[in-house]
Motif scaffolding. Structure first.
Motif, PDB file in Angstrom:
ATOM      1  N   GLU A 155      41.788  26.955  48.236  1.00  0.00           N
ATOM      2  CA  GLU A 155      41.577  27.484  47.013  1.00  0.00           C
ATOM      3  C   GLU A 155      40.735  28.646  46.704  1.00  0.00           C
ATOM      4  OE1 GLU A 155      40.173  24.161  44.541  1.00  0.00           O
ATOM      5  OE2 GLU A 155      42.165  23.363  44.235  1.00  0.00           O
ATOM      6  N   VAL A 156      39.545  28.469  47.703  1.00  0.00           N
ATOM      7  CA  VAL A 156      38.753  29.714  47.932  1.00  0.00           C
ATOM      8  C   VAL A 156      39.409  31.047  48.625  1.00  0.00           C
ATOM      9  CG1 VAL A 156      36.692  30.485  49.227  1.00  0.00           C
ATOM     10  CG2 VAL A 156      36.716  28.366  48.014  1.00  0.00           C
ATOM     11  N   ALA A 157      40.287  30.798  49.675  1.00  0.00           N
ATOM     12  CA  ALA A 157      40.982  31.482  50.011  1.00  0.00           C
ATOM     13  C   ALA A 157      41.980  32.249  49.211  1.00  0.00           C
ATOM     14  CB  ALA A 157      41.650  31.087  51.426  1.00  0.00           C
ATOM     15  N   GLN A 158      42.621  31.520  48.563  1.00  0.00           N
ATOM     16  CA  GLN A 158      43.557  31.972  47.393  1.00  0.00           C
ATOM     17  C   GLN A 158      42.794  32.901  46.364  1.00  0.00           C
ATOM     18  OE1 GLN A 158      46.676  31.988  47.336  1.00  0.00           O
ATOM     19  NE2 GLN A 158      47.254  32.865  45.502  1.00  0.00           N
ATOM     20  N   THR A 159      41.620  32.449  45.995  1.00  0.00           N
ATOM     21  CA  THR A 159      40.977  32.887  44.946  1.00  0.00           C
ATOM     22  C   THR A 159      40.524  34.420  45.576  1.00  0.00           C
ATOM     23  OG1 THR A 159      40.277  30.954  44.044  1.00  0.00           O
ATOM     24  CG2 THR A 159      38.814  32.947  43.706  1.00  0.00           C
ATOM     25  N   LYS A 160      40.172  34.423  46.699  1.00  0.00           N
ATOM     26  CA  LYS A 160      39.381  35.545  47.421  1.00  0.00           C
ATOM     27  C   LYS A 160      41.010  36.778  47.606  1.00  0.00           C
ATOM     28  CE  LYS A 160      37.107  37.399  51.474  1.00  0.00           C
ATOM     29  NZ  LYS A 160      37.930  38.596  51.629  1.00  0.00           N
ATOM     30  N   ALA A 163      41.451  38.006  44.203  1.00  0.00           N
ATOM     31  CA  ALA A 163      40.410  38.977  44.008  1.00  0.00           C
ATOM     32  C   ALA A 163      40.795  40.098  44.758  1.00  0.00           C
ATOM     33  CB  ALA A 163      38.957  38.470  44.248  1.00  0.00           C
ATOM     34  N   ASP A 164      41.118  40.213  45.961  1.00  0.00           N
ATOM     35  CA  ASP A 164      41.433  41.186  46.852  1.00  0.00           C
ATOM     36  C   ASP A 164      42.434  42.177  46.034  1.00  0.00           C
ATOM     37  OD1 ASP A 164      39.120  40.664  48.360  1.00  0.00           O
ATOM     38  OD2 ASP A 164      40.450  39.654  49.887  1.00  0.00           O
ATOM     39  N   GLU A 165      43.314  41.157  45.772  1.00  0.00           N
ATOM     40  CA  GLU A 165      44.666  42.047  45.228  1.00  0.00           C
ATOM     41  C   GLU A 165      44.238  42.858  43.962  1.00  0.00           C
ATOM     42  OE1 GLU A 165      47.758  38.833  44.692  1.00  0.00           O
ATOM     43  OE2 GLU A 165      48.102  38.790  46.899  1.00  0.00           O
ATOM     44  N   GLU A 171      41.635  49.611  42.565  1.00  0.00           N
ATOM     45  CA  GLU A 171      41.407  50.661  43.419  1.00  0.00           C
ATOM     46  C   GLU A 171      42.703  51.646  43.179  1.00  0.00           C
ATOM     47  OE1 GLU A 171      39.800  53.729  45.542  1.00  0.00           O
ATOM     48  OE2 GLU A 171      38.913  51.869  44.686  1.00  0.00           O
ATOM     49  N   ALA A 172      43.887  51.057  43.330  1.00  0.00           N
ATOM     50  CA  ALA A 172      45.122  51.967  43.490  1.00  0.00           C
ATOM     51  C   ALA A 172      45.135  52.665  42.027  1.00  0.00           C
ATOM     52  CB  ALA A 172      46.486  51.028  43.338  1.00  0.00           C
ATOM     53  N   GLN A 173      44.829  51.867  40.809  1.00  0.00           N
ATOM     54  CA  GLN A 173      44.503  52.560  39.564  1.00  0.00           C
ATOM     55  C   GLN A 173      43.738  53.518  39.323  1.00  0.00           C
ATOM     56  OE1 GLN A 173      44.082  49.601  36.398  1.00  0.00           O
ATOM     57  NE2 GLN A 173      44.470  51.164  34.826  1.00  0.00           N
TER      58      GLN A 173
END
Length: 338
Positions: A155-160, A163-165, A171-173
Motif C-alpha cells: 500500500e505504501v509503495a502503491q501510494t508512493k 504520488a510519483d505519478e 511536473e509535466a503540466q
C-alpha cells in the motif's frame, strides 16, 4: 509459549483496538476509519486462525464437537456484527453503540474460549499435540503479521507510485505551462518584429513612392516643356513652309491647285502632330508609375512615326501627281518644236 498462553494472548490486540476506537469522538472520523480498518483485519485474523488451527482438532474428538459448533457460531456472530459496524457512518453515536455490541459479543466469546474450550482442548490433547498446536497457531500469527506487513508495504509503495505519478503529471503540466508561456512570449516578440519590419517596409515603400512620384512629376514637367518647345518649332516650321508654299504658288512652274493640295497635306500632318503632342502632355501627367511612363513613351513614338509616314506618303503622292501634270505642257511644247 504454551498452548494456554497462546490462546489467552490471541484476543489481546483485538481488545486493545476496540478500547481505542470506543474512546474516539464523532468528529474524529479519519481516526475512527483508520482504527476500524485495523480492528477488522485483526478480528478477521483471530477467527480465521481459530477456525483453521483449533476447530479441526476439536471435531476429531466426539466429546468436543459441540464446543467446536458453539465456537463456529460465535465467530459467525462476530463477523455479522463487524459487517454491520462497517456499514454505519463513522461520525455519529450509532457507530459507538454497534461497537459496544461487538465488544460485548467478542468478550463473551473470549470467556467461553478460556473457561470451556481451552480446558477441554488441554484435556483431550497430549502434551505433544498441544505443543504442536501452539506452534501452528504461533506460526499462523507470524504469517498473518507478515502478510499484513506485506500488504502495508504494498500500500505504501502503491501510494508512493501514485504520488510519483501525480508529481510527474504536475511536473509535466508545469513544463507544458512554461513551454506555453515561452511560446507565447516568442510569438509576441516575433509579432513585434514583424510589425516593426512591416512598418519599416511601409516607410521604405512610401519613400520610394515619393521618389518615383517626384521623378515622374519631373519628367512630366520636362516633357511638357519639351512639348511646348516642339509646338514652337512646329509653328515656326509651318509659318516658314507656308511662306515657301506661297512663293512656289507664285511660281509659274506649279499650278495653284497643286500648291493648295500640298499646303492642305502639310497642315493635316501638322495638325495631327500638334494633337498627338497635346494628348501626350495630358497622358504623361496621368502616369503614376515608371511602367506607365515607359508604355506611354512607346505608344507616343509609334504614333508620331506613323503620322510622319502618312504625311510623307501624301506629300510624295502630290509631288508625283504635280510633276506629271507640270511636265505634260512641256512635253507637248517640245513635241511642237520638233
Amino acid at each position: 509459549m504454551t498452548l494456554r498462553q497462546t490462546i489467552q494472548a490471541a484476543p489481546g490486540k483485538t481488545t486493545e483496538l476496540i478500547t481505542k476506537l470506543s474512546a474516539t469522538s464523532n468528529q474524529a472520523v479519519k481516526t475512527r476509519e483508520n482504527l476500524f480498518a485495523e480492528l477488522s483485519d485483526e478480528l478477521a485474523r483471530y477467527v480465521e486462525i481459530e477456525e483453521r488451527q483449533l476447530l479441526p482438532l476439536l471435531r476429531k474428538h466426539p466429546e468436543l464437537k459441540d464446543l467446536a459448533a458453539d465456537a463456529l457460531k460465535g465467530n459467525k456472530d462476530l463477523r455479522a456484527s463487524l459487517a454491520r459496524l462497517s456499514d454505519l457512518p463513522k461520525d455519529n453515536d450509532a457507530f459507538l453503540a454497534e461497537l459496544a455490541e461487538l465488544n460485548k459479543g467478542f468478550q463473551q466469546h473470549v470467556r467461553n474460549e478460556r473457561k470451556e474450550l481451552l480446558p477441554a482442548v488441554l484435556k483431550a490433547l497430549s502434551d505433544e499435540e498441544a505443543s504442536a498446536l501452539a506452534a501452528d497457531i504461533k506460526g499462523a500469527v507470524v504469517d498473518a503479521e507478515k502478510a499484513k506487513r506485506d500488504v502495508k508495504r504494498d500500500e505504501v509503495a502503491q501510494t508512493k507510485r501514485q504520488a510519483d505519478e501525480v508529481e510527474r503529471a504536475a511536473e509535466a503540466q508545469r513544463t507544458a505551462v512554461r513551454a506555453q508561456r515561452t511560446a507565447e512570449r516568442t510569438t509576441h516578440e516575433a509579432t513585434l518584429k514583424v510589425v516593426d519590419t512591416i512598418a519599416d517596409g511601409a516607410a521604405s515603400v512610401q519613400d520610394s513612392a515619393r521618389k518615383v512620384t517626384a521623378n515622374i512629376t519631373e519628367r512630366v514637367q520636362q516633357a511638357a516643356s519639351e512639348t511646348r518647345k516642339a509646338m514652337t518649332v512646329y509653328s515656326d516650321s509651318a509659318q516658314t513652309i507656308a511662306d515657301d508654299l506661297q512663293a512656289i504658288r507664285a511660281s509659274s512652274a506649279v499650278s495653284v491647285e497643286s500648291m493648295s493640295d500640298i499646303y492642305s497635306a502639310w497642315m493635316e500632318w501638322f495638325g495631327k502632330a500638334a494633337s498627338t503632342n497635346a494628348d501626350a502632355s495630358q497622358q504623361l501627367l496621368r502616369c503614376k508609375t515608371v511602367m506607365q511612363v515607359a508604355e506611354f513613351q512607346r505608344e507616343f513614338v509609334t504614333t508620331a512615326i506613323r503620322n510622319w509616314m502618312e504625311g510623307s506618303t501624301k506629300m510624295l503622292q502630290i509631288a508625283q501627281h504635280t510633276s506629271k501634270h507640270a511636265l505634260s505642257p512641256l512635253n507637248g511644247r517640245l513635241s511642237e518644236a520638233d
